[in-house]
Design an enzyme around this catalytic site. Structure first.
Site, PDB file in Angstrom:
ATOM      1  N   GLU A  41     -19.824  -6.591   8.120  1.00  0.00           N
ATOM      2  CA  GLU A  41     -20.812  -5.906   9.002  1.00  0.00           C
ATOM      3  C   GLU A  41     -22.170  -6.942   9.340  1.00  0.00           C
ATOM      4  O   GLU A  41     -22.619  -6.588  10.469  1.00  0.00           O
ATOM      5  CB  GLU A  41     -21.479  -4.796   8.122  1.00  0.00           C
ATOM      6  N   LYS A  83       0.780  -1.184  -0.144  1.00  0.00           N
ATOM      7  CA  LYS A  83       0.070   0.217   0.057  1.00  0.00           C
ATOM      8  C   LYS A  83       1.001   1.496   0.079  1.00  0.00           C
ATOM      9  O   LYS A  83       1.756   1.315   0.731  1.00  0.00           O
ATOM     10  CB  LYS A  83      -0.840  -0.037   1.176  1.00  0.00           C
ATOM     11  N   ARG A  94     -25.567  -3.195   4.596  1.00  0.00           N
ATOM     12  CA  ARG A  94     -25.272  -4.691   4.433  1.00  0.00           C
ATOM     13  C   ARG A  94     -25.762  -5.638   5.673  1.00  0.00           C
ATOM     14  O   ARG A  94     -25.938  -6.613   5.219  1.00  0.00           O
ATOM     15  CB  ARG A  94     -23.549  -4.882   4.642  1.00  0.00           C
TER      16      ARG A  94
HETATM   17  C1  LIG Z   1     -19.096  -3.122   3.029  1.00  0.00           C
HETATM   18  C2  LIG Z   1     -17.829  -2.238   3.099  1.00  0.00           C
HETATM   19  N1  LIG Z   1     -17.307  -1.734   4.470  1.00  0.00           N
HETATM   20  C3  LIG Z   1     -16.219  -1.075   4.673  1.00  0.00           C
HETATM   21  C4  LIG Z   1     -15.588  -0.259   3.572  1.00  0.00           C
HETATM   22  C5  LIG Z   1     -14.675   0.555   3.887  1.00  0.00           C
HETATM   23  N2  LIG Z   1     -13.450   0.402   3.110  1.00  0.00           N
HETATM   24  C6  LIG Z   1     -12.892   0.923   2.099  1.00  0.00           C
HETATM   25  S1  LIG Z   1     -11.733   0.252   1.423  1.00  0.00           S
HETATM   26  C7  LIG Z   1     -11.470  -0.892   2.614  1.00  0.00           C
HETATM   27  C8  LIG Z   1     -10.348  -1.737   2.917  1.00  0.00           C
HETATM   28  C9  LIG Z   1     -10.106  -2.515   1.687  1.00  0.00           C
HETATM   29  O1  LIG Z   1      -8.994  -3.274   1.653  1.00  0.00           O
HETATM   30  P1  LIG Z   1      -8.493  -4.314   0.510  1.00  0.00           P
HETATM   31  O2  LIG Z   1      -9.673  -5.021   0.053  1.00  0.00           O
HETATM   32  O3  LIG Z   1      -7.372  -4.968   1.225  1.00  0.00           O
HETATM   33  O4  LIG Z   1      -8.055  -3.002  -0.396  1.00  0.00           O
HETATM   34  P2  LIG Z   1      -6.723  -2.021  -0.132  1.00  0.00           P
HETATM   35  O5  LIG Z   1      -7.432  -0.804   0.220  1.00  0.00           O
HETATM   36  O6  LIG Z   1      -5.829  -2.528   0.899  1.00  0.00           O
HETATM   37  O7  LIG Z   1      -6.235  -2.143  -1.521  1.00  0.00           O
HETATM   38  C10 LIG Z   1     -12.590  -0.788   3.518  1.00  0.00           C
HETATM   39  C11 LIG Z   1     -12.589  -1.546   4.895  1.00  0.00           C
HETATM   40  C12 LIG Z   1     -16.387  -0.332   2.461  1.00  0.00           C
HETATM   41  N3  LIG Z   1     -16.034   0.026   1.332  1.00  0.00           N
HETATM   42  N4  LIG Z   1     -17.339  -1.666   2.177  1.00  0.00           N
END
Ligand SMILES: Cc1ncc(C[n+]2csc(CCOP(=O)(O)OP(=O)(O)O)c2C)c(N)n1
Length: 633
Positions: free
Chosen positions: A368, A283, A396
């Site tokens: 969630e 990241k 969700r």
């Molecule tokens: C249902 C839901 N819950 C929480 C989020 C908030 N959120 C946005 S990006 C993220 C992290 C995602 O992690 P990953 O899939 O590993 O992608 P990265 O950002 O590390 O590339 C979260 C928790 C979301 N977008 N959707």
């Protein structure tokens, strides 16, 4: 910095015959543009810097947009935007009428799938691949999903189907071991083991080559020889979880190494059946501050490029901060309080609770639905769970809130954060539906204070309520009110009659009380007598107060930063109707349409939710004769 390569390309077709060295130079240019732009606009810089090479390699190896490329969430896809003809508008990212911070089908043919919420990509890919198969079409389908998004049930529901149907589909796991915060859970731990096992991959390749070298003959002999090979294969090689589910597994590979990524992605599309390409990424890759502070650089506001310092206006404490701090205070005296987050410890400020009470804090990952039912379980076990979740992500967990929390009437507190308009994240993240969907559920009680002091007082009061409670509060800074007094609970179910007014009374919920007061002042100069009520409670309504108010006023205006359809105003309409009250009621709020990114100020103005706007509406709506009659009296 010059961006000659980037500006020379109109579409991904232009890069498909470039040598790797030139693609690497392109990656450097793209990184620079992402850093320079997000330093101004804010945005999802960390994830997007981590997926630059993935975007280049995918557009290089696949015939997009004929082949369908699906990004989970879409927050990591800035390089994809830059490669697909959106370089010129890139500085409008996340701005009103500008490029979306996520993908948008209307923005580009290359945006096959829109999201914002996590973990939808595999189900979408399976749907698109199935449609392709049923229509006998030949395009390829690739989904890119993060290790964080793989913590959600939806991703596993999709893999369950994909692995069984064996359709041709490539799933790229973009594994940076981070969600927003460090990723959590047993599967995350498993990915870490898989990541650390290149020896496994090498051994596997060697054994596979060996098995391939065993000659096979035609007809039935061939079949049994294949079976023997398969048995040997199983006996010699451990299979990882993806393989057990029916995927071919390629990895782990370096997700920043184009020379490695491109051939693997090319090969993956030649394989029959579903394939996992496990790419290890970092990241914030290529920008030191984001590499070092990946959590803070997940989705920051504007920052100074050279120092990585965030450019922040001094503002009062945010509602989330006040919520997190108050919960810590209360938890000191209430050992039964447990705090739960679904992958948002920083955003919800439950990180404060995590620090103070690490054993009473749970981050369950992007889950969630599980978080809601887990909270219900905690309540059955005698604890006092507080699940802080953004309004938009609570969507969700709707069935879990109904079926597991409310049906059993369990005392779970939902901290409904980001309730209202959210600004740059736009349509997928607006917190403007929860009143509608929560209000319909028996046993659910819903409150929202007019400012951060009332948020504290309502949270304190909610602790004494033996039912499910949803406590709403908006995104961003509070009003800066004094929070130093003793923490006195607000009497449950009681609103506040702030000003009387014969012509009409504005019944407002949450911080909308303040523009209601401003409108009252504006209109007072013009001879209107407008009252204001701080409702505080959406369910149960303070019917005693409403009865008194409706005796003294000629009309009601309900005011909420929420969809009018089924919202707070609807609750008031229902009550009036029930009472047989025939006074005119006007519902001010948000229209029945998805609201894109843009500042809250802009939308308050557009939808007449600020003082001026409300005053305009009242003038236009209040029957003129009524007003004149009253003035003459
Ligand atoms: C249902 C839901 N819950 C929480 C989020 C908030 N959120 C946005 S990006 C993220 C992290 C995602 O992690 P990953 O899939 O590993 O992608 P990265 O950002 O590390 O590339 C979260 C928790 C979301 N977008 N959707």
């Amino acid at each position: 910095m010059e961006t000659n390569l980037l500006t020379s390309i109109k579409s991904p077709k232009d890069i498909r015959n470039w040598p790797v060295a030139q693609l690497e130079e392109l990656a450097r240019e793209i990184r620079q543009v992402i850093i320079e732009t997000t330093a101004q606009t804010g945005g999802h810089i960390g994830a997007s810097l981590g997926a630059v090479e993935l975007a280049i390699a995918l557009h290089y190896a696949y015939d997009t947009p004929h082949d369908k490329l699906i990004w989970d969430i879409g927050h990591q896809a800035y390089a994809h935007k830059l490669l697909t003809g959106r370089g010129e508008n890139f500085t409008t990212l996340r701005q009103l009428h500008g490029l979306s911070g996520f993908l948008k089908r209307r923005e580009s043919d290359y945006d096959v799938w829109e999201a914002g919420h996590a973990s939808t990509s595999l189900s979408a890919a399976m749907g698109i691949a199935s449609a392709r198969d049923l229509r006998h079409q030949g395009y390829r389908v690739v989904a890119v999903i993060g290790d964080g998004a793989l913590t959600a049930g939806m991703a596993w529901e999709a893999m369950n189907q994909i692995g069984q149907t064996k359709t041709n589909l490539v799933m790229v796991v973009n594994d940076n071991s981070m969600s927003i915060a460090p990723n959590v859970g047993a599967f995350s731990r498993y990915l870490t083991e898989l990541r650390a096992a290149p020896a496994y991959t090498r051994m596997k390749q060697e054994v596979e080559q060996l098995l391939d070298s065993i000659p096979v003959f035609g007809g039935p002999l061939r079949k049994s020889a294949e079976r023997i090979k398969d048995l040997l294969h199983r006996a010699v090689l451990p299979r990882n979880v993806f393989e057990e589910l029916g995927f071919k597994y390629y990895g782990p590979i370096d997700g920043h190494n184009l020379a490695e990524l491109i051939p693997v992605l090319r090969n993956a599309q030649l394989v029959e059946g579903p394939v996992v390409v496990h790419a290890i990424t970092q990241k914030g890759h290529g920008y030191r501050p984001a590499e070092e502070r990946p959590g803070e650089f997940h989705g920051p506001g504007p920052f100074e490029i050279h120092s990585g310092k965030f450019i922040k206006k001094t503002q009062p404490r945010s509602y989330s901060q006040v919520f997190g701090q108050t919960l810590v205070e209360l938890a000191q005296e209430h050992p039964e309080i447990i705090a739960i987050t679904a992958a948002m410890p920083d955003g919800t400020k439950l990180d404060l609770f995590q620090k103070a009470f690490p054993h009473r804090f749970f981050d369950v990952g992007i889950a969630e639905q599980h978080a809601a039912t887990f909270s219900a379980g905690l309540a059955v076990g005698g604890m006092r769970p507080v699940f802080a979740v953004y309004s938009t992500f609570l969507q969700r967990a709707y069935d879990q809130v109904i079926h597991d929390i409310c049906h059993q009437d369990l005392p779970v507190i939902l901290g409904v954060d980001r309730a209202g308009l959210v600004g740059g994240d736009g349509a997928t993240h607006q917190g403007v539906y929860d009143i509608t969907f929560l209000r319909a559920i028996p046993n659910m009680e819903i409150a929202m204070g007019k400012d951060e002091l009332e948020l504290r007082q309502l949270l304190r009061a909610a602790l004494d309520i033996p039912h499910p409670v949803a406590l709403r509060y908006p995104r961003g800074a509070g009003r800066g009110v004094d929070l130093n007094g003793p923490l006195v609970p607000i009497p449950w179910g009681k609103g506040e009659w702030l000003a009387e007014g014969e012509d009409a009374t504005i019944v407002a919920i949450g911080p909308m009380v303040y523009p209601a007061l401003a409108a009252r002042d504006i209109l007072a100069h013009e001879g209107y007598r407008i009252g204001v009520v701080n409702a505080r409670f959406i369910k149960p309504l303070d019917t005693e107060l409403l009865r008194q108010v409706t005796h003294e006023t000629a009309a009601l205006i309900t005011l909420e930063e929420h969809a009018v359809a089924g919202g707070f105003g609807s609750a008031i309409n229902e009550w009036c109707h029930d009472q047989g009250l025939f006074l005119p009621v006007f519902n001010a709020g948000l229209p029945d349409e998805f609201i894109d990114q843009g500042s809250t100020d802009y939308y308050w103005n557009l939808y007449e939710l600020n003082g001026e706007g409300i005053a305009r509406r009242v003038r236009a709506w209040l029957p003129q004769e009524e007003r004149i009659k009253k003035q003459i009296k």
